[in-house]
Design an enzyme around this catalytic site. Structure first.
Site, PDB file in Angstrom:
ATOM      1  N   ASP A   1       5.645 -52.743 -32.114  1.00  0.00           N
ATOM      2  CA  ASP A   1       5.386 -52.275 -30.757  1.00  0.00           C
ATOM      3  C   ASP A   1       6.709 -51.733 -30.229  1.00  0.00           C
ATOM      4  OD1 ASP A   1       4.934 -51.896 -28.054  1.00  0.00           O
ATOM      5  OD2 ASP A   1       3.764 -53.734 -27.803  1.00  0.00           O
TER       6      ASP A   1
ATOM      7  N   SER B   1       5.885 -31.479 -26.415  1.00  0.00           N
ATOM      8  CA  SER B   1       4.759 -30.578 -26.149  1.00  0.00           C
ATOM      9  C   SER B   1       5.150 -29.564 -25.092  1.00  0.00           C
ATOM     10  CB  SER B   1       3.536 -31.361 -25.682  1.00  0.00           C
ATOM     11  OG  SER B   1       3.569 -31.591 -24.286  1.00  0.00           O
TER      12      SER B   1
ATOM     13  N   TYR C   1       3.836 -37.179 -17.346  1.00  0.00           N
ATOM     14  CA  TYR C   1       3.827 -36.622 -18.701  1.00  0.00           C
ATOM     15  C   TYR C   1       4.829 -35.481 -18.817  1.00  0.00           C
ATOM     16  CZ  TYR C   1       2.005 -34.464 -22.985  1.00  0.00           C
ATOM     17  OH  TYR C   1       1.866 -33.928 -24.249  1.00  0.00           O
TER      18      TYR C   1
ATOM     19  N   LYS D   1       8.199 -35.496 -21.147  1.00  0.00           N
ATOM     20  CA  LYS D   1       8.369 -34.556 -22.254  1.00  0.00           C
ATOM     21  C   LYS D   1       9.616 -33.697 -22.048  1.00  0.00           C
ATOM     22  CE  LYS D   1       4.916 -35.579 -24.958  1.00  0.00           C
ATOM     23  NZ  LYS D   1       5.177 -36.200 -26.294  1.00  0.00           N
TER      24      LYS D   1
ATOM     25  N   THR E   1      -6.953 -34.702 -32.964  1.00  0.00           N
ATOM     26  CA  THR E   1      -6.791 -36.135 -33.174  1.00  0.00           C
ATOM     27  C   THR E   1      -8.121 -36.844 -32.924  1.00  0.00           C
ATOM     28  OG1 THR E   1      -6.220 -36.539 -30.869  1.00  0.00           O
ATOM     29  CG2 THR E   1      -4.399 -36.000 -32.374  1.00  0.00           C
TER      30      THR E   1
END
Length: 265
Positions: free
Chosen positions: A71, A161, A173, A177, A208
């Site tokens: 983890d 991304s 996000y 990134k 995915t």
């Protein structure tokens, strides 16, 4: 071919991470794969895939897969994973930082419209993206870099991304990134004189397990398989002149054109 080379791919129970592990494996590399999902263990997400299954598929493709339950939100687990690779293999040629966080709303039952703006989201979404994503990338690389520096060679790939440069992918996000990309640029600057290359990799829309689960809502006509991403990383790893890319953002589509690999579909 990557026979004799050793790679570590984080977050490889499924999805992009699994595809990258398989891409390295089909070129003959030894690939250590990390993830939270173990055989016989509770699933962190309602999707198929375990680190053991990924490792077995790497071996079936001609490489050697080794599973490590980890983890990456726990720094000590991360350090132990890297130590295991170096202790067992004696080297580390390719590190792929793929593990990520902040996707919990896909699994915790939150209706997507309830988190339509950043002001509606719990702060934990931000914390998860930076802890399980950016911080995990940093800690894993800190643990791996001494071995690569001593070798005088190595490739570090941070999976990023276009969310890093777009404004419609969510605040947490996008910020995480963008931080990942700048992390790579700064690492590349410090590693350049040691023969170690660091890049950010932008896949396209990848098929995915999570994406396919929502396929009826997504246009997949211009999508990629996870193995296509893996072949991009394998092409970089096999390039003796890969240092020309260091500090840069590279894309799977651009690398496919440069190295002439194809998507198996």
């Amino acid at each position: 071919m990557l026979e004799g080379k050793v790679g570590l791919v984080t977050g490889a129970s499924r999805g992009v991470g699994k595809g990258i592990a398989l891409g390295l494996g089909e070129q003959g590399a030894t690939v250590y794969v990390t993830g939270r999902t173990e055989t016989g263990g509770a699933q962190p997400t309602p999707l198929p895939g375990t680190v053991q299954e990924t490792a077995a598929e790497v071996t079936a493709l001609g490489g050697r897969g080794v599973a490590i339950a980890c983890d990456h939100r726990d720094d000590e687990q991360t350090r132990r994973a890297v130590r295991q690779v170096v202790d067992e293999a004696g080297r580390l040629d390719v590190l792929v930082n793929n593990v990520w966080g902040g996707y919990e709303y896909f699994w915790d039952g939150t209706p997507f419209w309830e988190e339509a703006g950043f002001w509606t989201q719990p702060i934990e979404r931000w914390d998860s993206a930076f802890q399980a994503g950016v911080r995990a990338h940093y800690v894993t690389t800190v643990a791996a870099a001494p071995t690569m520096v001593t070798q005088g060679s190595g490739l570090i790939v941070n999976v990023s991304s276009e969310g890093a440069v777009k404004t419609d992918t969510g605040v947490a996000y996008g910020a995480a990134k963008a931080a990942t990309d700048h992390l790579v640029a700064c690492m590349a600057h410090e590693l350049r004189d040691h023969g170690v290359t660091a890049v950010s990799l932008y896949p396209g829309l990848v098929r995915t397990e999570s994406v396919l689960r929502a396929a009826e809502y997504i246009d997949l006509s211009d999508s990629e398989s996870p193995l296509f991403v893996g072949r991009a990383v394998a092409a970089l790893a096999a390039d003796p002149d890969v240092t020309r890319h260091t500090g840069q953002v590279v894309s799977t589509a651009g690398l496919a054109e440069e190295y002439a690999f194809t998507d198996p579909g």
